[in-house]
Design a protein around this motif. Structure first.
Motif, PDB file in Angstrom:
ATOM      1  N   GLY A 511       0.638  -1.254   0.097  1.00 24.58           N
ATOM      2  CA  GLY A 511      -0.035   0.069   0.067  1.00 24.58           C
ATOM      3  C   GLY A 511       0.792   1.229  -0.090  1.00 24.58           C
ATOM      4  N   MET A 512       2.114   1.192  -0.523  1.00 22.91           N
ATOM      5  CA  MET A 512       2.908   2.528  -0.388  1.00 22.91           C
ATOM      6  C   MET A 512       2.850   3.048  -1.962  1.00 22.91           C
ATOM      7  SD  MET A 512       4.753   3.213   1.986  1.00 22.91           S
ATOM      8  CE  MET A 512       6.386   3.721   1.440  1.00 22.91           C
ATOM      9  N   LYS A 513       2.608   4.468  -2.005  1.00 22.61           N
ATOM     10  CA  LYS A 513       2.671   5.114  -3.141  1.00 22.61           C
ATOM     11  C   LYS A 513       4.079   5.093  -3.692  1.00 22.61           C
ATOM     12  CE  LYS A 513       1.299   8.609  -6.029  1.00 22.61           C
ATOM     13  NZ  LYS A 513       0.527   8.135  -7.269  1.00 22.61           N
ATOM     14  N   TYR A 514       4.262   4.647  -5.001  1.00 16.49           N
ATOM     15  CA  TYR A 514       5.376   4.411  -5.712  1.00 16.49           C
ATOM     16  C   TYR A 514       5.894   5.441  -6.809  1.00 16.49           C
ATOM     17  CZ  TYR A 514       8.507   1.711  -8.795  1.00 16.49           C
ATOM     18  OH  TYR A 514       9.609   1.207  -9.694  1.00 16.49           O
ATOM     19  N   PHE A 515       7.035   5.639  -6.945  1.00 13.84           N
ATOM     20  CA  PHE A 515       7.656   6.478  -7.942  1.00 13.84           C
ATOM     21  C   PHE A 515       9.101   5.668  -8.579  1.00 13.84           C
ATOM     22  CE2 PHE A 515       5.353   9.601  -5.430  1.00 13.84           C
ATOM     23  CZ  PHE A 515       4.846  10.077  -6.190  1.00 13.84           C
ATOM     24  N   LEU A 516       9.137   6.153  -9.785  1.00 11.98           N
ATOM     25  CA  LEU A 516      10.346   5.539 -10.288  1.00 11.98           C
ATOM     26  C   LEU A 516      11.472   6.508 -10.665  1.00 11.98           C
ATOM     27  CD1 LEU A 516      12.339   2.920 -11.293  1.00 11.98           C
ATOM     28  CD2 LEU A 516      11.192   3.377 -13.594  1.00 11.98           C
ATOM     29  N   VAL A 517      12.309   6.735 -10.184  1.00 17.74           N
ATOM     30  CA  VAL A 517      13.399   7.703 -10.917  1.00 17.74           C
ATOM     31  C   VAL A 517      14.432   6.904 -11.507  1.00 17.74           C
ATOM     32  CG1 VAL A 517      14.982   9.404  -9.991  1.00 17.74           C
ATOM     33  CG2 VAL A 517      12.588   9.417  -9.257  1.00 17.74           C
ATOM     34  N   ASP A 518      14.703   7.262 -12.876  1.00 17.91           N
ATOM     35  CA  ASP A 518      15.771   6.595 -13.778  1.00 17.91           C
ATOM     36  C   ASP A 518      16.321   7.531 -14.479  1.00 17.91           C
ATOM     37  OD1 ASP A 518      14.041   6.846 -15.715  1.00 17.91           O
ATOM     38  OD2 ASP A 518      13.630   4.783 -16.019  1.00 17.91           O
ATOM     39  N   LYS A 519      17.355   7.118 -15.378  1.00 12.68           N
ATOM     40  CA  LYS A 519      18.118   8.330 -16.183  1.00 12.68           C
ATOM     41  C   LYS A 519      17.248   8.866 -17.081  1.00 12.68           C
ATOM     42  CE  LYS A 519      19.989   5.083 -19.665  1.00 12.68           C
ATOM     43  NZ  LYS A 519      19.100   4.225 -20.108  1.00 12.68           N
ATOM     44  N   ASN A 520      15.907   8.248 -17.381  1.00 11.87           N
ATOM     45  CA  ASN A 520      15.223   9.063 -18.519  1.00 11.87           C
ATOM     46  C   ASN A 520      14.449   9.954 -17.855  1.00 11.87           C
ATOM     47  OD1 ASN A 520      16.060   7.456 -20.346  1.00 11.87           O
ATOM     48  ND2 ASN A 520      14.705   5.705 -19.727  1.00 11.87           N
ATOM     49  N   ASN A 521      13.952  10.036 -16.548  1.00  8.63           N
ATOM     50  CA  ASN A 521      13.161  11.155 -15.888  1.00  8.63           C
ATOM     51  C   ASN A 521      13.683  11.843 -14.710  1.00  8.63           C
ATOM     52  OD1 ASN A 521      12.986   9.352 -13.965  1.00  8.63           O
ATOM     53  ND2 ASN A 521      10.925   8.484 -14.200  1.00  8.63           N
ATOM     54  N   ILE A 522      15.095  11.657 -14.792  1.00  6.79           N
ATOM     55  CA  ILE A 522      15.682  12.391 -13.447  1.00  6.79           C
ATOM     56  C   ILE A 522      15.351  13.776 -13.340  1.00  6.79           C
ATOM     57  CG2 ILE A 522      17.988  12.265 -14.229  1.00  6.79           C
ATOM     58  CD1 ILE A 522      18.643  11.364 -11.133  1.00  6.79           C
ATOM     59  N   ASN A 523      15.494  14.346 -14.637  1.00  3.74           N
ATOM     60  CA  ASN A 523      15.187  15.777 -14.756  1.00  3.74           C
ATOM     61  C   ASN A 523      13.764  16.418 -15.117  1.00  3.74           C
ATOM     62  OD1 ASN A 523      18.060  16.367 -14.646  1.00  3.74           O
ATOM     63  ND2 ASN A 523      18.273  15.573 -16.648  1.00  3.74           N
ATOM     64  N   ASN A 524      13.038  15.300 -14.771  1.00  9.15           N
ATOM     65  CA  ASN A 524      11.463  15.652 -15.079  1.00  9.15           C
ATOM     66  C   ASN A 524      10.801  16.362 -13.997  1.00  9.15           C
ATOM     67  OD1 ASN A 524       8.700  15.579 -15.040  1.00  9.15           O
ATOM     68  ND2 ASN A 524       8.847  13.708 -16.645  1.00  9.15           N
ATOM     69  N   GLU A 525      10.618  17.815 -14.089  1.00  5.26           N
ATOM     70  CA  GLU A 525      10.093  18.657 -12.988  1.00  5.26           C
ATOM     71  C   GLU A 525       8.940  18.185 -12.408  1.00  5.26           C
ATOM     72  OE1 GLU A 525      11.975  20.909 -11.102  1.00  5.26           O
ATOM     73  OE2 GLU A 525      13.662  20.526 -12.307  1.00  5.26           O
ATOM     74  N   GLU A 526       7.855  17.790 -13.469  1.00  2.00           N
ATOM     75  CA  GLU A 526       6.635  17.475 -12.926  1.00  2.00           C
ATOM     76  C   GLU A 526       6.846  16.219 -11.791  1.00  2.00           C
ATOM     77  OE1 GLU A 526       3.755  17.055 -15.939  1.00  2.00           O
ATOM     78  OE2 GLU A 526       2.752  16.006 -14.616  1.00  2.00           O
ATOM     79  N   LEU A 527       7.570  15.120 -12.289  1.00  2.14           N
ATOM     80  CA  LEU A 527       7.725  14.057 -11.231  1.00  2.14           C
ATOM     81  C   LEU A 527       8.535  14.645 -10.057  1.00  2.14           C
ATOM     82  CD1 LEU A 527       7.970  10.874 -10.721  1.00  2.14           C
ATOM     83  CD2 LEU A 527      10.337  10.895 -11.808  1.00  2.14           C
ATOM     84  N   TYR A 528       9.310  15.308 -10.045  1.00  4.80           N
ATOM     85  CA  TYR A 528      10.083  15.824  -9.003  1.00  4.80           C
ATOM     86  C   TYR A 528       9.041  16.466  -7.927  1.00  4.80           C
ATOM     87  CZ  TYR A 528      13.037  18.913  -5.788  1.00  4.80           C
ATOM     88  OH  TYR A 528      13.534  19.352  -4.754  1.00  4.80           O
ATOM     89  N   SER A 529       8.021  17.275  -8.595  1.00  6.67           N
ATOM     90  CA  SER A 529       7.027  18.058  -7.746  1.00  6.67           C
ATOM     91  C   SER A 529       6.154  17.134  -6.977  1.00  6.67           C
ATOM     92  CB  SER A 529       6.174  19.195  -8.704  1.00  6.67           C
ATOM     93  OG  SER A 529       7.149  19.813  -9.340  1.00  6.67           O
ATOM     94  N   GLN A 530       5.619  15.885  -7.760  1.00  3.95           N
ATOM     95  CA  GLN A 530       4.773  14.966  -7.290  1.00  3.95           C
ATOM     96  C   GLN A 530       5.560  14.357  -6.111  1.00  3.95           C
ATOM     97  OE1 GLN A 530       3.359  11.878 -10.045  1.00  3.95           O
ATOM     98  NE2 GLN A 530       2.859  13.553 -11.396  1.00  3.95           N
ATOM     99  N   ILE A 531       6.829  14.147  -6.291  1.00  2.89           N
ATOM    100  CA  ILE A 531       7.576  13.116  -5.164  1.00  2.89           C
ATOM    101  C   ILE A 531       7.299  14.153  -3.876  1.00  2.89           C
ATOM    102  CG2 ILE A 531       9.779  12.334  -4.260  1.00  2.89           C
ATOM    103  CD1 ILE A 531      10.051  11.199  -7.463  1.00  2.89           C
ATOM    104  N   GLU A 532       7.825  15.490  -4.193  1.00  2.00           N
ATOM    105  CA  GLU A 532       8.061  16.294  -3.077  1.00  2.00           C
ATOM    106  C   GLU A 532       6.723  16.600  -2.197  1.00  2.00           C
ATOM    107  OE1 GLU A 532       9.121  20.377  -4.464  1.00  2.00           O
ATOM    108  OE2 GLU A 532      10.451  20.595  -2.863  1.00  2.00           O
ATOM    109  N   SER A 533       5.722  16.396  -3.130  1.00  2.00           N
ATOM    110  CA  SER A 533       4.513  16.903  -2.392  1.00  2.00           C
ATOM    111  C   SER A 533       3.737  15.472  -1.838  1.00  2.00           C
ATOM    112  CB  SER A 533       3.638  17.669  -3.203  1.00  2.00           C
ATOM    113  OG  SER A 533       3.169  16.885  -4.246  1.00  2.00           O
ATOM    114  N   THR A 534       4.317  14.395  -2.009  1.00  2.00           N
ATOM    115  CA  THR A 534       3.781  13.111  -1.341  1.00  2.00           C
ATOM    116  C   THR A 534       4.407  12.796  -0.291  1.00  2.00           C
ATOM    117  OG1 THR A 534       3.373  12.385  -3.565  1.00  2.00           O
ATOM    118  CG2 THR A 534       2.997  10.802  -2.059  1.00  2.00           C
ATOM    119  N   GLN A 535       3.617  12.769   0.929  1.00  2.00           N
ATOM    120  CA  GLN A 535       4.229  12.695   2.338  1.00  2.00           C
ATOM    121  C   GLN A 535       4.799  11.114   2.529  1.00  2.00           C
ATOM    122  OE1 GLN A 535       2.720  13.939   5.947  1.00  2.00           O
ATOM    123  NE2 GLN A 535       2.230  12.170   6.776  1.00  2.00           N
TER     124      GLN A 535
END
Ligand SMILES: Cc1ncc(C[n+]2csc(CCOP(=O)(O)OP(=O)(O)O)c2C)c(N)n1
Length: 584
Positions: A511-535
């Motif tokens: 039941g954990m919210k999951y994110f993947l950061v890899d070489k293709n999306n490490i500079n993706n700002e939208e993903l970064y913001s989503q991760i930042e705002s997920t407790q």
């Protein structure tokens, strides 16, 4: 009053708000009492090792006592790794183990076991606790609890174990009439002399402070801050000393040791006076070549534990047995007049500019992804956030690269170094202080080893960002095998029989919210913001190919010469302050 109710109240009275544990027949009275008590929360973990380590995290973050409990036999033995960890890293935790009824216990009979799940846990943990006792007479209960807490918190802190037979837990008692423990009176101010320190620091041309885990207390940190502000003395830390000063201090050079920053290790090798505060100066800091560790410098070693000083491998330091706090207080009052070390500071600046971690990565690290991931975390972290790390390459990437802002705590296991530490210790911190975000950094191996901690994060919506650095290998050992085992990778990569788990599926299963950061999306700002705002979330940080930690000290090399080795001319020049500044 029922004795188990009394025991829980006893801890509540000492400020304990959360008790971690795993239920079982022999501890049910205590768990029931904790559950009924409105002033404490009992957290049912999914493995006793998680409880044992969560209690460590709780103690470190809250500054209070950690408490964990388990049933007898397998419950108690499952806590042993956590108990040992608390011992080597001096964390005050009370571990309560249930035991069979005292009238069923085998005592000295030459049999293996009499009661079901009976195990002599006290004998097992004696070498890894400050105190361990079987309380088998109800009259001793209050005395032993008070004694255990006193011991856990006094001097060099550490764990205690109280083994409680079931019949002791369920008796009716009147605590007021029970004998109590009186702390032995001794003058807690150690007798020490600061004159030699004062003199040495005043005369020093290239002084340095080495700060260790013994400085990890707010009141020590405040005195340290005063001392550093007045003297502007350069500082390095050990692994356990990360976070004891604001690392934006301009004369902070970095972390020393086997995986320390190159600039810090080169700097320390050049000091004329090293003041070591609250660090054991163990092999990881000195390297194995003791004779080549600062052979011409004066080393002043301040430690709360006289045994550490007396039995030390380096026997040429000036040994001061004192609490770092007392020592600094006296030193601060002495109004010490040090030099301004201008050329030394210039030299350190030179080392910092040329041999900092970013330069190291740029010059020597082929697969930079792990370090990019660390910087991803650096960018996200704010003042006051907590970091917990596991054991392995992930621990060293973090130690070398994580930049600690003001008020950040950094938890890592220094002495025992068990894989699986980062997750439960993060849970303990999150319960102790829900307002702080905890960044828990682990490898795929450590993650799997602590998988029982995962459900707690989602179940309680804990303020934890779990960063799993997945290199598909037991990377730290792979690097070791490359160096010393001709690249034979038994047990550490798929071909050697090690399989990293499917982290996404496990996150979803728990039941954990999951994110993947890899070489293709490490500079993706939208993903970064989503991760930042997920407790509460798990971030799989995926690396491809071989990963390495750099720099790294090899056996029998002086600490200033980690691999990859610098070119000889460059090394000679950089290591000589005179040549460096064109003075000779
Ligand atoms: C309980 C335990 N077992 C074994 C080890 C030895 N060990 C140290 S680091 C390591 C590899 C860790 O692998 P992983 O968690 O994937 O992290 P990485 O090094 O790849 O970052 C091993 C096996 C240990 N420290 N603790």
């Amino acid at each position: 009053m029922k004795s188990s109710d009394y025991i829980i109240n006893f801890f509540v009275d000492r400020g304990v708000g959360t008790i971690f544990g795993y239920i079982g027949g022999m501890i049910t009275h205590l768990v029931d009492s904790a559950d009924k008590n409105p002033n404490v929360r009992f957290v049912q973990t999914y493995h006793e090792q998680s409880a044992a380590m969560a209690a460590e995290g709780y103690a470190i973050e809250s500054g209070k006592l950690g408490v964990a409990m388990s049933t007898s036999g397998p419950g108690a033995t499952n806590m042993i790794t956590g108990i040992a960890d608390a011992y080597f890293d001096s964390i005050p935790v009370v571990y309560i183990t249930g035991q069979v009824n005292s009238y069923e216990y085998k005592y000295d009979k030459p049999i293996r076991q009499q009661g079901f799940q009976e195990t002599d846990i006290v004998a097992m943990v004696r070498p890894i606790t400050k105190y361990a006792v079987l309380v088998d007479h109800i009259d001793d209960l209050r005395y032993e609890l008070e004694k255990a807490v006193y011991i856990a918190n006094s001097g060099r802190k550490g764990p205690v174990v109280i083994d409680l037979p079931m019949n002791i837990q369920r008796q009716e008692i009147d605590p007021e009439t029970m004998r109590s423990f009186e702390a032995p009176f001794h003058d807690t101010t150690f007798q020490f002399d600061i004159r030699e320190t004062e003199e040495s620091l005043c005369k020093a041309e290239r002084p340095m402070l080495l700060l260790g885990g013994g400085c990890q207390h707010p009141i020590v940190m405040a005195e340290l801050d005063k001392f550093i502000q007045t003297t502007q003395i350069p500082v390095v830390t050990s692994l356990m000393g990360r976070g004891v000063i604001d690392e934006t201090y301009p004369h902070y050079v970095g972390m020393v040791g086997s995986y320390g920053n190159r600039c810090a290790n080169m700097a320390i090798a050049n000091v004329d006076v090293l003041l070591v505060l609250g660090s054991r100066l163990d092999t990881r800091q000195t390297g194995t070549m003791i004779d080549s560790f600062l052979p011409n410098a004066k080393i002043i070693h301040v430690d709360i534990d006289n045994n550490e000083l007396e039995c030390h491998r380096i026997n040429r330091q000036i040994k001061i047995h004192a609490e770092v706090f007392d020592f600094l207080q006296v030193l601060n009052k002495s109004n010490i007049q040090t030099g301004d070390f201008i050329s030394w500071k210039e030299y350190l600046k030179y080392l910092k500019i040329n041999y900092n971690q970013d330069k190291e990565i740029e010059r020597f690290v082929e697969n930079k992804m792990p370090y990019h991931c660390m910087n991803y975390i650096n960018r996200m972290m704010k003042e006051g956030d907590i970091v917990t790390t596991d054991v392995g390459q992930n621990q060293m990437w973090a130690a070398q690269t994580i930049q600690l802002k003001k008020g950040q705590k950094y938890l890592t296991s220094g002495g025992l170094a068990p894989m699986g530490y980062a997750m439960p210790s993060a849970i303990g911190c999150a319960f102790a202080n829900p307002s702080k975000t905890v960044y828990s950094i682990t490898g795929d191996g450590g993650f799997h080893m602590a998988i029982q901690s995962l459900p707690l994060m989602s179940q309680y919506g804990l303020n934890i960002k779990l960063c799993v650095l997945n290199n598909g290998a037991l990377g730290m050992i792979t690097q070791f095998q490359h160096l010393y085992f001709d690249n034979r990778l038994a047990g550490t990569v798929p071909a050697g029989g090690y399989m990293a788990p499917n982290i996404k599926v496990l996150a979803e299963a728990y039941g954990m919210k999951y994110f993947l950061v890899d070489k293709n999306n490490i500079n993706n700002e939208e993903l970064y913001s989503q991760i930042e705002s997920t407790q509460t979330c798990l971030i799989e940080m995926k690396m491809e190919g071989l990963t390495t930690v750099c720099p790294k000290l090899e056996y029998n090399k002086p600490i200033s010469m980690p691999i990859p080795l610098l070119d000889e001319d460059e090394y000679k020049r950089a290591m000589d302050i005179k040549i460096c500044f064109g003075l000779s």
